[in-house]
Design a protein around this motif. Structure first.
Motif, PDB file in Angstrom:
ATOM      1  N   ASN A   1      -9.985  -3.616   5.785  1.00 31.94           N
ATOM      2  CA  ASN A   1     -10.762  -2.378   5.673  1.00 31.94           C
ATOM      3  C   ASN A   1     -10.142  -1.418   4.663  1.00 31.94           C
ATOM      4  N   CYS A   2      -8.804  -1.321   4.687  1.00 27.69           N
ATOM      5  CA  CYS A   2      -8.113  -0.430   3.747  1.00 27.69           C
ATOM      6  C   CYS A   2      -8.376  -0.858   2.309  1.00 27.69           C
ATOM      7  N   LEU A   3      -8.276  -2.162   2.062  1.00 29.26           N
ATOM      8  CA  LEU A   3      -8.497  -2.660   0.703  1.00 29.26           C
ATOM      9  C   LEU A   3      -9.957  -2.519   0.274  1.00 29.26           C
ATOM     10  N   ILE A   4     -10.872  -2.825   1.174  1.00 29.09           N
ATOM     11  CA  ILE A   4     -12.303  -2.690   0.847  1.00 29.09           C
ATOM     12  C   ILE A   4     -12.621  -1.246   0.484  1.00 29.09           C
ATOM     13  N   ASP A   5     -12.086  -0.314   1.251  1.00 27.11           N
ATOM     14  CA  ASP A   5     -12.297   1.104   0.958  1.00 27.11           C
ATOM     15  C   ASP A   5     -11.707   1.464  -0.396  1.00 27.11           C
ATOM     16  N   GLY A   6     -10.504   0.945  -0.680  1.00 25.99           N
ATOM     17  CA  GLY A   6      -9.864   1.231  -1.956  1.00 25.99           C
ATOM     18  C   GLY A   6     -10.673   0.723  -3.128  1.00 25.99           C
ATOM     19  N   PHE A   7     -11.171  -0.512  -3.050  1.00 26.09           N
ATOM     20  CA  PHE A   7     -11.963  -1.071  -4.143  1.00 26.09           C
ATOM     21  C   PHE A   7     -13.303  -0.351  -4.282  1.00 26.09           C
ATOM     22  N   CYS A   8     -13.896   0.052  -3.166  1.00 21.74           N
ATOM     23  CA  CYS A   8     -15.159   0.816  -3.244  1.00 21.74           C
ATOM     24  C   CYS A   8     -14.947   2.129  -3.974  1.00 21.74           C
ATOM     25  N   LYS A   9     -13.891   2.838  -3.637  1.00 19.76           N
ATOM     26  CA  LYS A   9     -13.631   4.126  -4.279  1.00 19.76           C
ATOM     27  C   LYS A   9     -13.258   3.963  -5.744  1.00 19.76           C
ATOM     28  N   ALA A  10     -12.700   2.793  -6.078  1.00 17.75           N
ATOM     29  CA  ALA A  10     -12.366   2.515  -7.476  1.00 17.75           C
ATOM     30  C   ALA A  10     -13.581   2.009  -8.249  1.00 17.75           C
ATOM     31  N   GLY A  11     -14.703   1.829  -7.570  1.00 14.48           N
ATOM     32  CA  GLY A  11     -15.926   1.378  -8.226  1.00 14.48           C
ATOM     33  C   GLY A  11     -16.035  -0.122  -8.361  1.00 14.48           C
ATOM     34  N   ASN A  12     -15.083  -0.846  -7.810  1.00 14.51           N
ATOM     35  CA  ASN A  12     -15.096  -2.310  -7.891  1.00 14.51           C
ATOM     36  C   ASN A  12     -15.780  -2.870  -6.647  1.00 14.51           C
ATOM     37  N   ILE A  13     -17.098  -2.725  -6.608  1.00 16.52           N
ATOM     38  CA  ILE A  13     -17.855  -3.137  -5.426  1.00 16.52           C
ATOM     39  C   ILE A  13     -17.824  -4.651  -5.258  1.00 16.52           C
TER      40      ILE A  13
ATOM     41  N   LYS B   1      -5.212   4.930  -1.481  1.00 14.68           N
ATOM     42  CA  LYS B   1      -5.629   6.335  -1.507  1.00 14.68           C
ATOM     43  C   LYS B   1      -5.171   7.057  -2.770  1.00 14.68           C
ATOM     44  N   VAL B   2      -4.116   6.568  -3.425  1.00 14.98           N
ATOM     45  CA  VAL B   2      -3.690   7.196  -4.682  1.00 14.98           C
ATOM     46  C   VAL B   2      -4.199   6.404  -5.886  1.00 14.98           C
ATOM     47  N   GLY B   3      -5.124   5.465  -5.632  1.00 14.03           N
ATOM     48  CA  GLY B   3      -5.752   4.733  -6.730  1.00 14.03           C
ATOM     49  C   GLY B   3      -4.997   3.519  -7.222  1.00 14.03           C
ATOM     50  N   ARG B   4      -3.923   3.141  -6.544  1.00 14.46           N
ATOM     51  CA  ARG B   4      -3.143   1.964  -6.969  1.00 14.46           C
ATOM     52  C   ARG B   4      -3.618   0.734  -6.193  1.00 14.46           C
ATOM     53  N   VAL B   5      -4.883   0.413  -6.417  1.00 15.53           N
ATOM     54  CA  VAL B   5      -5.514  -0.646  -5.622  1.00 15.53           C
ATOM     55  C   VAL B   5      -4.941  -2.009  -5.972  1.00 15.53           C
ATOM     56  N   GLU B   6      -4.661  -2.244  -7.255  1.00 14.08           N
ATOM     57  CA  GLU B   6      -4.129  -3.555  -7.651  1.00 14.08           C
ATOM     58  C   GLU B   6      -2.756  -3.794  -7.039  1.00 14.08           C
ATOM     59  N   HIS B   7      -1.934  -2.751  -6.981  1.00 18.00           N
ATOM     60  CA  HIS B   7      -0.627  -2.867  -6.335  1.00 18.00           C
ATOM     61  C   HIS B   7      -0.804  -3.186  -4.850  1.00 18.00           C
ATOM     62  N   ALA B   8      -1.755  -2.498  -4.224  1.00 16.79           N
ATOM     63  CA  ALA B   8      -2.038  -2.753  -2.810  1.00 16.79           C
ATOM     64  C   ALA B   8      -2.501  -4.191  -2.605  1.00 16.79           C
ATOM     65  N   PHE B   9      -3.308  -4.690  -3.547  1.00 15.61           N
ATOM     66  CA  PHE B   9      -3.813  -6.057  -3.419  1.00 15.61           C
ATOM     67  C   PHE B   9      -2.690  -7.075  -3.577  1.00 15.61           C
ATOM     68  N   SER B  10      -1.737  -6.800  -4.467  1.00 17.59           N
ATOM     69  CA  SER B  10      -0.603  -7.727  -4.621  1.00 17.59           C
ATOM     70  C   SER B  10       0.248  -7.747  -3.356  1.00 17.59           C
ATOM     71  N   LEU B  11       0.389  -6.612  -2.702  1.00 16.57           N
ATOM     72  CA  LEU B  11       1.123  -6.549  -1.435  1.00 16.57           C
ATOM     73  C   LEU B  11       0.362  -7.318  -0.348  1.00 16.57           C
ATOM     74  N   PHE B  12      -0.950  -7.227  -0.408  1.00 16.26           N
ATOM     75  CA  PHE B  12      -1.801  -7.970   0.518  1.00 16.26           C
ATOM     76  C   PHE B  12      -1.622  -9.487   0.317  1.00 16.26           C
ATOM     77  N   GLU B  13      -1.575  -9.917  -0.941  1.00 16.57           N
ATOM     78  CA  GLU B  13      -1.366 -11.338  -1.237  1.00 16.57           C
ATOM     79  C   GLU B  13       0.001 -11.800  -0.761  1.00 16.57           C
ATOM     80  N   GLU B  14       1.007 -10.944  -0.964  1.00 14.66           N
ATOM     81  CA  GLU B  14       2.366 -11.277  -0.496  1.00 14.66           C
ATOM     82  C   GLU B  14       2.405 -11.365   1.019  1.00 14.66           C
ATOM     83  N   MET B  15       1.662 -10.492   1.667  1.00 14.37           N
ATOM     84  CA  MET B  15       1.585 -10.501   3.135  1.00 14.37           C
ATOM     85  C   MET B  15       1.007 -11.831   3.627  1.00 14.37           C
ATOM     86  N   LYS B  16       0.047 -12.362   2.909  1.00 17.85           N
ATOM     87  CA  LYS B  16      -0.582 -13.625   3.318  1.00 17.85           C
ATOM     88  C   LYS B  16       0.313 -14.827   3.089  1.00 17.85           C
TER      89      LYS B  16
END
Length: 749
Positions: A396-408, A368-383
């Motif tokens: 869903n959270c990550l998909i929404d973040g990438f959509c809002k960042a224009g990275n469809i 939500k604050v535009g730090r999608v790459e940081h969120a994705f790294s946390l997602f990778e660590e979670m896995k």
């Protein structure tokens, strides 16, 4: 075998009865049996001399004797017999016998009636029958159950303090609270809380009171939230603490009433008096949730720190609440610090394993604050490193973040990964990507993805169709929008107001006002009302399509629903109504506009003035002009308005007033243009005002207004006809022409 209570009772009797008569427990039992047998005879045959040793010296046995009579009438006869025969030095004899009668009555099928009858009997002999603690309890319970609370309170006040007990008080408290008699209940509780009271509150008292304080709705007067802290504190000072459930319920209720300050005081009062032994994380979590709703992050942090200081072990929910609200407050770095502590970095003192909800809150906050790459790294660590696997919410959270960042593209990759990881996409997943694609102008790709998901069994809902319909309307594909709107209806999805608004707006902008009206009808049938944006776009559309009947109908709705339009729409309405000659309605609209705080602009006045001039209502046009000039908040009239008025004045043979307006323009520094001069020159020519014309020609040169073919046509024909060709030649060369002829010739040459 004798029960423990009976055994203890017999032991007490041994202390009262002569050892020669009762040398064993069996002797005591046989004595009771013997007396009961004697009492089975008619009352006229009862021999007091034979009964006296048992009735006076062993009065404790009277309780069991009365019970064993197994008859309320027989028990009453026995009570009368004792009252008449027993020595006044042994009043306890009557008390024990009366207690026995009460216990006997309590076992009857009609126990309530029997107990009330015995109460009446005692009232008639109040001076001679004192109540034991058990008797008082039985009577009070009976009165409470029969809703005779006033009688119960009177009986309670009459009791000797030695006869009162916490059991009696608890029963009375329960009945009073249940009947909504809060004040009476608190008076009883105050008596229990008095220093030196022989019947202080116990755990049962606490449960009754704490349950009452935790209720959101209760009969009787509303218990003030501010009084809760004091009452709970008093009970805690007597060693009576609320359990985790009741404390949590009280805090939740207070926070729900927006009394976070009172909830804070309550929790800290219990923490101060009971510490970690009493307070658990669940109660602190309830307060954290309330503080979070009020965005009170400072006190949330303070409470978590206090929990650690007092060794109240926090749960994962504790830190989840803190992280969640830090993320909502966009304080992501602080949320990350809390998360790092949980993972053991910087000294893990809490020993709490983050759960998937906490991960999701943090990933969502980062997105939500535009730090999608940081969120994705946390997602990778979670896995890879965490025991918690990503779920559909994580994706869903990550998909929404990438959509809002224009990275469809990345968003679509995540959906493919979901399917590979056997994480079933939800309708939220579908809606998130469809909405993202639509907002980035890829509505056709959104439709393809939607169709693909439908083939896999994932149906869309109203949100899906709303996004697609709105997107097609936004790019002017109205027919496609209607196609998907119809599909939405066929699929059983109920359209919301947004999709109706989108269609109405799109159709109105496209000029399809009949179709827009049809959608309006459907919207109203569905129970919705038009919003401000719809009224604005519809009114503008009807004006452009020249549909006055629709405009009037819509204006009436606007007035009835008290919708405030914007200034652009009011200008459009005033202009349109003036053009069709409905100056009365135009005036009403302008007054409504002013009433709503919109100051009419130059455009507003210009529209009305222009319309009056077209209808050749010169006087009305000038009145509007003067009103406009008198309003301090309205800018001065512009060149266009002056041109309209000067032209119509000249055409209506009021050249002097037109010239006056030209002078007014000069005073107000409104620059005239060639059109202005052409209009005024035509007027002065028709009035043969040659000198005025020459002055105007000089001003035209000063204002650097270049003559056009209309100017030259007016002056050439006129000046040639009056023999002033030299002045015309000077004007063409850019020299003044209003001077006398002699000096003029020298200037030109």
């Amino acid at each position: 075998m004798l029960s423990q209570s009976k055994f203890l009772g017999l032991r007490r009797c041994h202390r009262l009865l002569p050892p020669s008569l009762y040398s064993s427990e069996n002797d005591a039992e046989s004595t009771v049996t013997h007396v009961v047998e004697l009492l089975q005879h008619p009352t006229s045959e009862w021999d007091y001399d034979k009964l006296r040793p048992f009735l006076v010296d062993a009065s404790h046995h009277l309780l069991q004797i009365t019970i064993r009579l197994n008859s309320i009438p027989k028990a009453l006869d026995f009570l009368n017999f004792l009252r008449d025969k027993t020595d006044t030095h042994h009043p306890q004899a009557l008390s024990y016998a009366f207690e026995g009668a009460l216990k006997l009555a309590s076992r009857c099928p009609t126990s309530q009636d029997e107990l009330l009858m015995l109460r009446s009997y005692r009232k008639s002999h109040a001076c001679t029958i004192a109540l034991t603690a058990n008797s008082a309890y039985l009577l009070l319970q009976c009165l409470v159950k029969s809703q005779r609370l006033d009688d119960a309170l009177l009986l309670f006040k009459e009791l000797d303090p030695s006869s009162k007990s916490f059991r009696i008080c608890n029963g009375l408290l329960r009945g009073l609270f249940k009947s909504g008699r809060t004040d009476d209940a608190l008076h009883v509780l105050d008596e229990m809380l008095e220093r030196g009271s022989g019947f202080p509150p116990d755990g049962f008292t606490g449960e009754i009171v704490f349950r009452e304080l935790a209720k959101r709705v209760r009969p009787g007067r509303v218990f003030p939230d501010e009084e809760i802290v004091g009452l709970v504190t008093k009970l805690c000072e007597h060693g009576v603490f609320p359990d985790a459930l009741r404390l949590t319920q009280m805090i939740t209720r207070l926070c729900g009433n927006r009394k976070n300050g009172v909830a804070w005081e309550l929790l800290h009062a219990v923490m101060r008096l009971g510490g970690a032994v009493v307070v658990e994380a669940v109660s602190c979590n309830a307060l954290l949730a309330g503080l979070g709703r009020e965005r009170d992050i400072q006190r949330m942090n303070k409470l978590v720190a206090e929990m650690e200081e007092m060794r109240v072990k926090p749960s994962v929910v504790t830190f989840g609440l803190l992280v969640n609200h830090l993320c909502k407050a966009r304080r992501i770095d602080e949320a990350l610090e809390v998360f790092e502590r949980l993972r053991g970095k910087e000294g893990n003192r809490v020993g709490v394993e983050p759960d998937v909800i906490l991960f999701n809150n943090l990933i969502d906050g980062l997105c939500k604050v535009g730090r999608v790459e940081h969120a994705f790294s946390l997602f990778e660590e979670m896995k890879t490193k965490s025991k918690r696997r990503p779920n559909v919410v994580t994706y869903n959270c990550l998909i929404d973040g990438f959509c809002k960042a224009g990275n469809i593209g990345k968003a679509r990759d995540l959906i493919s990964e979901m399917i590979e990881e056997v994480v079933q996409p939800s309708v939220v997943t579908l809606n998130t990507l469809v909405d993202g694609l639509c907002k980035h102008g890829q509505v056709h790709i959104a439709v393809e993805f939607f169709n693909e998901m439908k083939e896999k069994g994932l149906k869309g809902n109203g949100v899906t169709y709303t996004a697609i319909v709105s997107a097609f309307c936004g790019v002017g594909k109205i027919d496609k929008a209607i196609e998907y709107f119809d599909e939405m209806l066929r699929s059983g999805c109920t359209p919301d107001a947004v999709v109706y608004y989108s269609l109405i707006s799109g159709l109105s902008i496209a000029g399809r006002m009949d179709d827009a009206s049809a959608v309006v009808s459907k919207l109203k049938q569905a129970g919705f009302g038009l919003d401000r944006a719809c009224y604005i776009v519809l009114l503008s559309g009807f004006c452009k399509k020249n549909k006055p009947e629709r405009v009037y109908k819509m204006l009436k709705e606007v007035e009835e629903t008290e919708v405030n339009l914007d200034i652009a729409t009011y200008n459009t309405l005033v202009s349109y109504l003036s053009e069709i000659g409905d100056f009365t309605t135009a005036s009403k609209v302008m007054k409504r506009m002013i009433k709503e705080g919109h100051e009419p602009s130059v455009v507003t006045y210009g529209a009305i003035i222009h319309a009056y001039c077209l209808k050749e209502n010169v006087d009305e046009a000038m009145e509007i002009f003067e009103e406009m000039c008198s309003r301090s908040k309205v800018p001065p009239p512009n060149t266009l308005i002056y041109n309209i008025l000067i032209d119509v004045l000249c055409k209506n043979d009021n050249v002097e007033r037109a010239v006056s307006l030209m002078n007014d323009m000069k005073i107000k520094r409104v620059p005239p243009n060639t059109t202005t001069y052409n209009a005024i020159l035509k007027g002065v020519r028709d009035k043969k005002m040659l000198q005025t014309a020459m002055e105007l020609v000089d001003r035209m040169i000063e204002d650097a207004c270049h003559p056009d073919y209309i100017t030259m046509e007016i002056l050439s024909e006129w000046l040639t006809a009056v023999g002033e060709t030299e002045k015309l030649r000077c004007f063409v060369q850019g020299y003044p022409v209003s001077q006398p002829a002699s000096s003029q010739t020298s200037v030109c040459f």
